[in-house]
Design an enzyme around this catalytic site. Sequence first.
Site, PDB file in Angstrom:
ATOM      1  N   TYR A  52      -1.175   8.339  -6.456  1.00 60.49           N
ATOM      2  CA  TYR A  52      -1.901   7.508  -7.434  1.00 60.49           C
ATOM      3  C   TYR A  52      -3.368   7.392  -7.030  1.00 60.49           C
ATOM      4  O   TYR A  52      -4.279   7.610  -7.827  1.00 60.49           O
ATOM      5  CB  TYR A  52      -1.258   6.118  -7.529  1.00 60.49           C
ATOM      6  CG  TYR A  52      -2.202   5.048  -8.026  1.00 60.49           C
ATOM      7  CD1 TYR A  52      -2.548   4.973  -9.365  1.00 60.49           C
ATOM      8  CD2 TYR A  52      -2.789   4.132  -7.130  1.00 60.49           C
ATOM      9  CE1 TYR A  52      -3.450   4.012  -9.818  1.00 60.49           C
ATOM     10  CE2 TYR A  52      -3.685   3.169  -7.572  1.00 60.49           C
ATOM     11  CZ  TYR A  52      -4.016   3.119  -8.904  1.00 60.49           C
ATOM     12  OH  TYR A  52      -4.911   2.180  -9.338  1.00 60.49           O
TER      13      TYR A  52
ATOM     14  N   TYR B 217      -3.208  -4.503 -19.568  1.00 57.98           N
ATOM     15  CA  TYR B 217      -3.683  -5.775 -18.978  1.00 57.98           C
ATOM     16  C   TYR B 217      -5.216  -5.832 -18.930  1.00 57.98           C
ATOM     17  O   TYR B 217      -5.828  -6.738 -19.516  1.00 57.98           O
ATOM     18  CB  TYR B 217      -3.072  -5.875 -17.578  1.00 57.98           C
ATOM     19  CG  TYR B 217      -3.537  -7.027 -16.721  1.00 57.98           C
ATOM     20  CD1 TYR B 217      -3.634  -8.329 -17.219  1.00 57.98           C
ATOM     21  CD2 TYR B 217      -3.839  -6.807 -15.371  1.00 57.98           C
ATOM     22  CE1 TYR B 217      -4.027  -9.381 -16.392  1.00 57.98           C
ATOM     23  CE2 TYR B 217      -4.227  -7.852 -14.547  1.00 57.98           C
ATOM     24  CZ  TYR B 217      -4.325  -9.136 -15.057  1.00 57.98           C
ATOM     25  OH  TYR B 217      -4.720 -10.165 -14.234  1.00 57.98           O
ATOM     26  N   ILE B 218      -5.837  -4.894 -18.269  1.00 60.43           N
ATOM     27  CA  ILE B 218      -7.294  -4.956 -18.119  1.00 60.43           C
ATOM     28  C   ILE B 218      -7.973  -4.579 -19.436  1.00 60.43           C
ATOM     29  O   ILE B 218      -8.970  -5.188 -19.840  1.00 60.43           O
ATOM     30  CB  ILE B 218      -7.765  -4.073 -16.944  1.00 60.43           C
ATOM     31  CG1 ILE B 218      -7.088  -4.547 -15.654  1.00 60.43           C
ATOM     32  CG2 ILE B 218      -9.285  -4.124 -16.800  1.00 60.43           C
ATOM     33  CD1 ILE B 218      -7.307  -3.665 -14.445  1.00 60.43           C
TER      34      ILE B 218
ATOM     35  N   SER C 280       3.177   3.219 -23.348  1.00 56.53           N
ATOM     36  CA  SER C 280       4.226   3.467 -22.347  1.00 56.53           C
ATOM     37  C   SER C 280       4.373   2.275 -21.408  1.00 56.53           C
ATOM     38  O   SER C 280       5.426   2.077 -20.813  1.00 56.53           O
ATOM     39  CB  SER C 280       3.930   4.743 -21.552  1.00 56.53           C
ATOM     40  OG  SER C 280       2.765   4.567 -20.778  1.00 56.53           O
TER      41      SER C 280
ATOM     42  N   ARG D 231       5.011  -4.106   4.256  1.00 64.56           N
ATOM     43  CA  ARG D 231       5.291  -3.130   3.187  1.00 64.56           C
ATOM     44  C   ARG D 231       4.604  -1.823   3.564  1.00 64.56           C
ATOM     45  O   ARG D 231       3.423  -1.826   3.921  1.00 64.56           O
ATOM     46  CB  ARG D 231       4.752  -3.671   1.859  1.00 64.56           C
ATOM     47  CG  ARG D 231       5.055  -2.799   0.660  1.00 64.56           C
ATOM     48  CD  ARG D 231       4.603  -3.455  -0.636  1.00 64.56           C
ATOM     49  NE  ARG D 231       3.163  -3.391  -0.801  1.00 64.56           N
ATOM     50  CZ  ARG D 231       2.491  -3.868  -1.862  1.00 64.56           C
ATOM     51  NH1 ARG D 231       3.145  -4.462  -2.837  1.00 64.56           N
ATOM     52  NH2 ARG D 231       1.183  -3.765  -1.934  1.00 64.56           N
TER      53      ARG D 231
ATOM     54  N   SER E 215     -10.372   2.521  -8.495  1.00 63.44           N
ATOM     55  CA  SER E 215      -9.706   1.489  -7.711  1.00 63.44           C
ATOM     56  C   SER E 215     -10.243   1.482  -6.290  1.00 63.44           C
ATOM     57  O   SER E 215     -10.628   2.525  -5.748  1.00 63.44           O
ATOM     58  CB  SER E 215      -8.211   1.806  -7.690  1.00 63.44           C
ATOM     59  OG  SER E 215      -7.566   1.051  -6.699  1.00 63.44           O
ATOM     60  N   ALA E 216     -10.181   0.309  -5.687  1.00 62.48           N
ATOM     61  CA  ALA E 216     -10.557   0.180  -4.268  1.00 62.48           C
ATOM     62  C   ALA E 216      -9.635   1.021  -3.389  1.00 62.48           C
ATOM     63  O   ALA E 216      -9.953   1.251  -2.218  1.00 62.48           O
ATOM     64  CB  ALA E 216     -10.469  -1.279  -3.851  1.00 62.48           C
TER      65      ALA E 216
ATOM     66  N   ASN F 175       5.465  -5.316  -8.729  1.00 63.12           N
ATOM     67  CA  ASN F 175       5.142  -4.888  -7.362  1.00 63.12           C
ATOM     68  C   ASN F 175       4.021  -5.734  -6.787  1.00 63.12           C
ATOM     69  O   ASN F 175       3.947  -5.946  -5.590  1.00 63.12           O
ATOM     70  CB  ASN F 175       4.641  -3.430  -7.361  1.00 63.12           C
ATOM     71  CG  ASN F 175       5.752  -2.467  -7.701  1.00 63.12           C
ATOM     72  OD1 ASN F 175       6.850  -2.581  -7.156  1.00 63.12           O
ATOM     73  ND2 ASN F 175       5.475  -1.542  -8.612  1.00 63.12           N
TER      74      ASN F 175
ATOM     75  N   LYS G 256      -7.181   8.824  -8.749  1.00 68.17           N
ATOM     76  CA  LYS G 256      -8.421   8.067  -8.984  1.00 68.17           C
ATOM     77  C   LYS G 256      -9.571   8.806  -8.303  1.00 68.17           C
ATOM     78  O   LYS G 256     -10.651   9.006  -8.873  1.00 68.17           O
ATOM     79  CB  LYS G 256      -8.296   6.644  -8.425  1.00 68.17           C
ATOM     80  CG  LYS G 256      -7.310   5.768  -9.162  1.00 68.17           C
ATOM     81  CD  LYS G 256      -7.763   5.504 -10.601  1.00 68.17           C
ATOM     82  CE  LYS G 256      -6.848   4.579 -11.357  1.00 68.17           C
ATOM     83  NZ  LYS G 256      -7.117   4.555 -12.794  1.00 68.17           N
TER      84      LYS G 256
HETATM   85  C1  UD1 Z   1      -1.944  -2.621  -5.095  1.00 69.52           C
HETATM   86  C2  UD1 Z   1      -1.951  -1.132  -4.934  1.00 69.52           C
HETATM   87  C3  UD1 Z   1      -3.320  -0.613  -5.285  1.00 69.52           C
HETATM   88  C4  UD1 Z   1      -3.674  -0.997  -6.720  1.00 69.52           C
HETATM   89  C5  UD1 Z   1      -3.601  -2.531  -6.817  1.00 69.52           C
HETATM   90  C6  UD1 Z   1      -3.798  -2.993  -8.253  1.00 69.52           C
HETATM   91  C7  UD1 Z   1      -0.283  -0.705  -3.199  1.00 69.52           C
HETATM   92  C8  UD1 Z   1      -0.052  -0.271  -1.795  1.00 69.52           C
HETATM   93  N1  UD1 Z   1      -1.546  -0.795  -3.584  1.00 69.52           N
HETATM   94  O1  UD1 Z   1      -2.878  -3.174  -4.201  1.00 69.52           O
HETATM   95  O2  UD1 Z   1      -3.371   0.784  -5.152  1.00 69.52           O
HETATM   96  O3  UD1 Z   1      -4.944  -0.551  -7.062  1.00 69.52           O
HETATM   97  O4  UD1 Z   1      -2.311  -2.986  -6.415  1.00 69.52           O
HETATM   98  O5  UD1 Z   1      -3.921  -4.369  -8.287  1.00 69.52           O
HETATM   99  O6  UD1 Z   1       0.639  -0.952  -3.950  1.00 69.52           O
HETATM  100  N2  UD1 Z   1       2.851  -8.964  -1.332  1.00 69.52           N
HETATM  101  C9  UD1 Z   1       3.802  -9.780  -0.767  1.00 69.52           C
HETATM  102  N3  UD1 Z   1       4.918 -10.077  -1.482  1.00 69.52           N
HETATM  103  C10 UD1 Z   1       5.117  -9.586  -2.751  1.00 69.52           C
HETATM  104  C11 UD1 Z   1       4.140  -8.748  -3.336  1.00 69.52           C
HETATM  105  C12 UD1 Z   1       3.012  -8.442  -2.592  1.00 69.52           C
HETATM  106  O7  UD1 Z   1       3.655 -10.249   0.372  1.00 69.52           O
HETATM  107  O8  UD1 Z   1       6.176  -9.902  -3.339  1.00 69.52           O
HETATM  108  C13 UD1 Z   1       1.656  -8.619  -0.540  1.00 69.52           C
HETATM  109  C14 UD1 Z   1       1.480  -7.127  -0.329  1.00 69.52           C
HETATM  110  O9  UD1 Z   1       2.308  -6.651   0.682  1.00 69.52           O
HETATM  111  C15 UD1 Z   1       0.006  -7.099   0.016  1.00 69.52           C
HETATM  112  C16 UD1 Z   1      -0.602  -8.209  -0.852  1.00 69.52           C
HETATM  113  O10 UD1 Z   1       0.496  -9.037  -1.227  1.00 69.52           O
HETATM  114  O11 UD1 Z   1      -0.176  -7.435   1.368  1.00 69.52           O
HETATM  115  C17 UD1 Z   1      -1.268  -7.687  -2.123  1.00 69.52           C
HETATM  116  O12 UD1 Z   1      -0.358  -6.800  -2.752  1.00 69.52           O
HETATM  117  P1  UD1 Z   1      -0.582  -6.208  -4.228  1.00 69.52           P
HETATM  118  O13 UD1 Z   1      -0.765  -7.319  -5.183  1.00 69.52           O
HETATM  119  O14 UD1 Z   1       0.531  -5.242  -4.489  1.00 69.52           O
HETATM  120  O15 UD1 Z   1      -1.983  -5.477  -4.136  1.00 69.52           O
HETATM  121  P2  UD1 Z   1      -2.492  -4.259  -3.182  1.00 69.52           P
HETATM  122  O16 UD1 Z   1      -1.436  -3.776  -2.306  1.00 69.52           O
HETATM  123  O17 UD1 Z   1      -3.736  -4.740  -2.546  1.00 69.52           O
END
Ligand code: UD1
Length: 340
Positions: free
Chosen positions: A149, A11-12, A34, A292, A125-126, A198, A153
């Site tokens: 993970y 992607y990036i 992969s 989560r 990553s942050a 995710n 980093k």
């Molecule tokens: C996630 C990773 C982070 C990675 C980044 C890449 C985790 C805990 N962290 O960050 O290490 O560098 O992605 O972009 O996975 N949310 C919902 N519903 C959903 C999906 C997500 O409410 O169906 C919420 C999550 O709970 C969170 C927010 O959206 O509060 C952002 O989630 P996400 O996009 O997964 O990013 P990060 O958790 O910030």
Amino acid sequence: MRVLLTGGAGYIGSHTAVSLLEAGHDVIVLDNLSNSSPESLRRVQRITGHEVPLIIGDCTRQEDLEKAFQCGSRIDAVIHFAGLKAVGESVSMPLDYYSNNLDATFSLLRVMKKNGCGAIVFSSSATVYGTNETMPLREDFPTGCTNPYGWTKWMNERVLTDCAHADPELRVVILRYFNPVGAHPSGEIGEDPNGIPNNLMPYVCQFASGKLKTFTVNGNDYPTRDGTCIRDFIHVCDLAEGHVSALAYAAEHRGAEVFNLGTGNGYSVLEIVHAFEKANGLELPFRFGPRRAGDIAVCYANPEKAERVLHWHAKRGLEEMCRDAWHWQTKNPNGFRGAQ
Ligand code: UD1
């Protein structure tokens, strides 16, 4: 410059390939495919008119890296994207994450040295800011992680920094990404996750398209303005352009330097949902669910250092992020699978 992108079909990486080619650089990709498709690089060619040579191989294997270094003329710099990146999976398979993500860097540094290549930009990553609560996050804040993970980093940052201190020829730039979203405005390339996404934006896209039947906002009891988590969402094309600036910096400066790539704006999950609805004229009938595991309430960047030193800042707003993400989704309902 001639630049090797490890993991460049992802992607990036694919968006960065477009920005580099448009800035006049040459690009070659090493990718084990992969979690990516060679189709992304055909699309990069469609956007830019430039062919991107792909070596299918694994960054942990020095012989595969050598193949990339022996292909064509001299490689001036490497941007190292390749790595496993699913947080949840890293908790259940820590050894795979540590060995894959660290071995790749070890092999890469050895092969770079052997081939007289001294500049590397690393995708961090942050997540390395761990549970810091002081916002916005600045590069000199304490670091520490909450999952394997993230630790890979963190450890890779350490390895690269130590090697840059030991080797006066090595120039390292570490980029700490916040939350990249969106897609190239052409709709040719974008995020193409395996299985159920995710991350928020790809999940929202698949829900809006009808592929996923329910959408849960994870937690509405955080100490934020609307109770949902706040993140620094950044358009992937802005992030890609940050790599072009980082490369120019790495070409000129010895040692190791760390930069946040974020916008400096925090948006809540609900704000994202509403922005997506507004930008695309859609409704997203979500429900609230529990928090989560592992989520922190707020995370956004202080992007001043990148602005001051790299002369880069994010230019695209939330509406563009939501519009481009949806354009990619509607144009490629199955991602790169079945593409023509
Ligand atoms: C996630 C990773 C982070 C990675 C980044 C890449 C985790 C805990 N962290 O960050 O290490 O560098 O992605 O972009 O996975 N949310 C919902 N519903 C959903 C999906 C997500 O409410 O169906 C919420 C999550 O709970 C969170 C927010 O959206 O509060 C952002 O989630 P996400 O996009 O997964 O990013 P990060 O958790 O910030």
